[in-house]
Scaffold this motif. Sequence first.
Motif, PDB file in Angstrom:
ATOM      1  N   LYS A  41      30.610  39.406  36.760  1.00  0.00           N
ATOM      2  CA  LYS A  41      29.796  38.182  36.632  1.00  0.00           C
ATOM      3  C   LYS A  41      29.832  37.630  35.214  1.00  0.00           C
ATOM      4  CE  LYS A  41      26.724  39.311  40.402  1.00  0.00           C
ATOM      5  NZ  LYS A  41      25.573  40.107  40.761  1.00  0.00           N
ATOM      6  N   LYS A  42      29.976  38.518  34.239  1.00  0.00           N
ATOM      7  CA  LYS A  42      30.020  38.084  32.837  1.00  0.00           C
ATOM      8  C   LYS A  42      31.351  37.433  32.466  1.00  0.00           C
ATOM      9  CE  LYS A  42      26.067  39.438  31.085  1.00  0.00           C
ATOM     10  NZ  LYS A  42      25.172  38.547  30.353  1.00  0.00           N
ATOM     11  N   VAL A  43      32.447  37.924  33.045  1.00  0.00           N
ATOM     12  CA  VAL A  43      33.763  37.469  32.561  1.00  0.00           C
ATOM     13  C   VAL A  43      34.520  36.554  33.517  1.00  0.00           C
ATOM     14  CG1 VAL A  43      34.059  39.455  31.048  1.00  0.00           C
ATOM     15  CG2 VAL A  43      35.033  39.514  33.344  1.00  0.00           C
ATOM     16  N   ILE A  44      34.167  36.554  34.780  1.00  0.00           N
ATOM     17  CA  ILE A  44      34.881  35.699  35.730  1.00  0.00           C
ATOM     18  C   ILE A  44      34.047  34.460  35.999  1.00  0.00           C
ATOM     19  CG2 ILE A  44      35.855  35.475  38.049  1.00  0.00           C
ATOM     20  CD1 ILE A  44      37.446  37.405  36.331  1.00  0.00           C
ATOM     21  N   LYS A  45      34.537  33.373  35.531  1.00  0.00           N
ATOM     22  CA  LYS A  45      33.885  32.083  35.761  1.00  0.00           C
ATOM     23  C   LYS A  45      34.756  31.298  36.733  1.00  0.00           C
ATOM     24  CE  LYS A  45      31.003  33.101  32.446  1.00  0.00           C
ATOM     25  NZ  LYS A  45      29.971  34.013  32.810  1.00  0.00           N
ATOM     26  N   PRO A  46      34.126  30.503  37.565  1.00  0.00           N
ATOM     27  CA  PRO A  46      34.948  29.690  38.478  1.00  0.00           C
ATOM     28  C   PRO A  46      35.928  28.822  37.686  1.00  0.00           C
ATOM     29  CG  PRO A  46      32.606  29.466  38.982  1.00  0.00           C
ATOM     30  CD  PRO A  46      32.714  30.255  37.708  1.00  0.00           C
ATOM     31  N   TRP A  52      46.901  29.211  29.320  1.00  0.00           N
ATOM     32  CA  TRP A  52      46.292  30.375  28.689  1.00  0.00           C
ATOM     33  C   TRP A  52      45.006  30.764  29.422  1.00  0.00           C
ATOM     34  CZ3 TRP A  52      47.475  34.395  26.112  1.00  0.00           C
ATOM     35  CH2 TRP A  52      46.512  35.142  25.421  1.00  0.00           C
ATOM     36  N   ALA A  53      44.195  29.774  29.800  1.00  0.00           N
ATOM     37  CA  ALA A  53      42.955  30.060  30.534  1.00  0.00           C
ATOM     38  C   ALA A  53      43.272  30.714  31.877  1.00  0.00           C
ATOM     39  CB  ALA A  53      42.152  28.775  30.728  1.00  0.00           C
ATOM     40  N   ALA A  54      44.287  30.234  32.554  1.00  0.00           N
ATOM     41  CA  ALA A  54      44.680  30.811  33.847  1.00  0.00           C
ATOM     42  C   ALA A  54      45.181  32.249  33.654  1.00  0.00           C
ATOM     43  CB  ALA A  54      45.747  29.955  34.512  1.00  0.00           C
TER      44      ALA A  54
END
Length: 181
Positions: free
Chosen positions: A104-109, A164-166
């Motif tokens: 929940k902390k590191v995976i953002k939609p 990079w975000a992906a």
Amino acid sequence: YNYADWLFLNRIDHYFDVTKTQNVFLKQQLKQHFAWHRQSELPLYVDFLTTFKAKAQDGLTKEELDWVFDNFKARRQQLFNRLLPDTADFLSTLSPAQIDYFEKKVIKPQVKVERSDEEIQKRLEERAEKYLEKMEGWFGTFSKNQKYRIKRLTFAIPDIKDDWAAYRHQRRKELIAFLRI
């Protein structure tokens, strides 16, 4: 540096909501690692920086830059090798609830945002300014012509922010899958 152990504990707790037992383990291991780092690694950093300063007096050759990066890589690898066993021990104690918490902390939609040409241009200009500012911090003030050339070269670097975000998103998902094994 004197508060780094507190900072590490705080950040680890932020991502994993550590238990009291885990907290005791982390404090103990961090204390040992920082003692080792102060005694063994910091003197090497001092030697490196002293030598680097002497080499940089007349500018750095390609070979000297290679030496800088090789030294940095060796120090980083030494640190990772030292931390790896305790990191593995800590990660093996994570509960499924802690892994969910981490997720929940590191995976953002991921939201694919279409950027206008103006937004992309603005981001590239900001990036060029940041590069120039960093380079001037290292090398001193540049002439107008040098600034123009540096900015032109930074604009030639592809804009990979979305890629990079992906990539980061995918690597985080892989880490979480690994932790669940």
